[in-house]
Design a protein around this motif. Sequence first.
Motif: not given
Length: 90
Positions: A44-53
């Motif tokens: 995961t990247t920062r953007g992926d983690r933002l989307f998941i959150s």
Amino acid sequence: MAWMAWTWPTAIFFACIAALLILFTILAIRSPETPRTGVLRIETTRGDRLFISLLGSAYINLAWLGLIGVYQPAALILCLVYAAAVFRWV
């Protein structure tokens, strides 16, 4: 846009989402990152983690509305804790 009931909380919500997207775009340009593997065992990247959150926070708020009621400040605190956990361990 009279067909949509724009209220101040709705406008603030969408402004915050837009600000997050702009911030993460600037972060990606200034300091590119390499994907990392967390507890989900996916990269995961920062953007992926933002989307998941954001997605998880939507579900938390919907469950909160359905189970507890309309007092949302406590759900916001729970969402912030969830987002911090996602960014730390996912």
